[in-house]
Design a protein around this motif. Structure first.
Motif, PDB file in Angstrom:
ATOM      1  N   ALA A 198      56.270  41.591  52.213  1.00  0.00           N
ATOM      2  CA  ALA A 198      55.813  42.697  52.609  1.00  0.00           C
ATOM      3  C   ALA A 198      54.335  42.237  53.263  1.00  0.00           C
ATOM      4  CB  ALA A 198      55.852  43.747  51.926  1.00  0.00           C
ATOM      5  N   GLY A 199      53.670  41.182  52.980  1.00  0.00           N
ATOM      6  CA  GLY A 199      52.525  41.003  53.249  1.00  0.00           C
ATOM      7  C   GLY A 199      51.316  41.418  52.097  1.00  0.00           C
ATOM      8  N   GLY A 200      51.402  41.471  51.093  1.00  0.00           N
ATOM      9  CA  GLY A 200      50.700  42.319  50.178  1.00  0.00           C
ATOM     10  C   GLY A 200      49.540  41.187  49.628  1.00  0.00           C
ATOM     11  N   VAL A 201      49.613  39.878  49.934  1.00  0.00           N
ATOM     12  CA  VAL A 201      48.823  38.866  49.617  1.00  0.00           C
ATOM     13  C   VAL A 201      47.811  38.225  51.055  1.00  0.00           C
ATOM     14  CG1 VAL A 201      48.249  36.511  48.525  1.00  0.00           C
ATOM     15  CG2 VAL A 201      50.117  38.003  47.607  1.00  0.00           C
ATOM     16  N   ARG A 202      46.369  38.431  50.535  1.00  0.00           N
ATOM     17  CA  ARG A 202      45.524  38.004  51.553  1.00  0.00           C
ATOM     18  C   ARG A 202      45.106  36.547  51.233  1.00  0.00           C
ATOM     19  NH1 ARG A 202      43.698  43.587  50.998  1.00  0.00           N
ATOM     20  NH2 ARG A 202      42.261  42.766  49.507  1.00  0.00           N
ATOM     21  N   ALA A 240      49.859  32.686  40.344  1.00  0.00           N
ATOM     22  CA  ALA A 240      49.004  33.759  40.789  1.00  0.00           C
ATOM     23  C   ALA A 240      49.563  35.034  41.923  1.00  0.00           C
ATOM     24  CB  ALA A 240      47.820  32.980  41.900  1.00  0.00           C
ATOM     25  N   CYS A 241      50.638  34.783  42.558  1.00  0.00           N
ATOM     26  CA  CYS A 241      51.356  35.649  43.329  1.00  0.00           C
ATOM     27  C   CYS A 241      51.964  36.818  42.354  1.00  0.00           C
ATOM     28  CB  CYS A 241      52.168  35.126  44.369  1.00  0.00           C
ATOM     29  SG  CYS A 241      51.352  34.474  45.539  1.00  0.00           S
ATOM     30  N   ARG A 279      50.606  43.850  42.797  1.00  0.00           N
ATOM     31  CA  ARG A 279      51.197  44.868  41.968  1.00  0.00           C
ATOM     32  C   ARG A 279      51.890  45.882  43.090  1.00  0.00           C
ATOM     33  NH1 ARG A 279      50.335  42.161  38.341  1.00  0.00           N
ATOM     34  NH2 ARG A 279      49.140  42.626  36.275  1.00  0.00           N
ATOM     35  N   PRO A 280      52.854  46.412  42.909  1.00  0.00           N
ATOM     36  CA  PRO A 280      53.655  46.954  43.710  1.00  0.00           C
ATOM     37  C   PRO A 280      52.977  48.174  44.503  1.00  0.00           C
ATOM     38  CG  PRO A 280      54.904  47.174  41.774  1.00  0.00           C
ATOM     39  CD  PRO A 280      53.510  46.600  41.343  1.00  0.00           C
ATOM     40  N   GLY A 281      52.862  48.066  45.751  1.00  0.00           N
ATOM     41  CA  GLY A 281      52.238  48.921  46.590  1.00  0.00           C
ATOM     42  C   GLY A 281      50.615  48.642  46.646  1.00  0.00           C
ATOM     43  N   GLN A 282      50.275  47.507  46.268  1.00  0.00           N
ATOM     44  CA  GLN A 282      48.852  47.112  46.204  1.00  0.00           C
ATOM     45  C   GLN A 282      48.768  45.866  47.161  1.00  0.00           C
ATOM     46  OE1 GLN A 282      47.104  47.129  42.435  1.00  0.00           O
ATOM     47  NE2 GLN A 282      47.719  49.218  41.970  1.00  0.00           N
TER      48      GLN A 282
END
Length: 227
Positions: free
Chosen positions: A114-118, A147-148, A153-156
């Motif tokens: 979902a692209g949660g990691v920058r 690390a991932c 965290r869900p939604g963050q």
């Protein structure tokens, strides 16, 4: 004039002979390298089987839902080493400046669809021979996956920064996240999960060592000889 033409012809024949000798020598070197790579591929397939068995041993009960993904990520890390080796004009080593971002992007896509990691990556040019590139690949994969898993965290969203720098004769790999950080008595050698215990072993295999700290999240550092 005839003497001049004869000398020119002789020089041309000499150049052609030297070029042919260079071509033959290059072919022999590539054949030797390909045979060596074939041998390493067989060894790496055996390594994959060993990793699968290790993962099974470290499971509490039946394999968890992430079992296939963990195995797949390790295989991908090793396969990418060989892919880049075959793409390169130099079969003698893998360019880490090209390898690190490709693997990091693949792990992040798999871990955070979902692209949660920058993700940010900076890596100096450095080459590792195949024998050292494979443990480095597995080590980096484990640090990225860890690390991932622990910072997202869900939604963050979270930040993941990967760096490879030179420090004298050494290379230093840094994997830092913006997660909750490490507990005070953290020891990767005593972790129940296989991943970080593998990192300790692979760091030693590279002739280096692993360290860690908290700095707005968890930071893992691997220092190893750059030659």
């Amino acid at each position: 004039a005839l003497d001049s033409m004869a000398r020119a012809l002789q020089e041309r024949e000499t150049e052609q002979a030297q070029a042919a000798e260079t071509t033959v020598r290059s072919l022999h070197e590539k054949e030797t390298l390909l045979r060596e790579i074939h041998h390493r591929v067989k060894n790496n397939l055996q390594l994959i089987l060993s990793l699968v068995r290790l993962q099974e041993v470290h499971q509490d009960g039946p394999p968890g839902a992430d079992f296939p993904a963990r195995v797949e990520n390790r295989v991908r890390a090793m396969a990418l080493v060989h892919e880049m080796l075959y793409e390169s004009a130099d079969l003698g080593g893998v360019d880490l400046a090209g390898y690190i971002p490709r693997l990091a992007q693949a792990v992040v896509r798999a871990s955070s669809p979902a692209g949660g990691v920058r993700l940010s990556v900076e890596a100096v040019p450095a080459r590792l021979v195949l024998d050292r590139a494979v443990p480095f690949a597995l080590l980096l994969n484990e640090l990225l996956t860890n690390a991932c898993k622990h910072s997202l965290r869900p939604g963050q969203t979270c930040d993941l920064r990967v760096e490879l720098i030179r420090d004298g004769a050494d290379l230093v790999l840094s994997v830092a996240d913006s997660g909750p950080g490490l507990c005070q008595d953290f020891d990767p050698g005593q972790c129940p999960s296989l991943g970080l215990r593998l990192v300790v072993s692979l760091s030693e295999q590279l002739g280096g060592g692993l360290s860690w700290k908290n700095r707005a999240g968890a930071v893992f550092l691997v220092r190893f000889p750059g030659g």
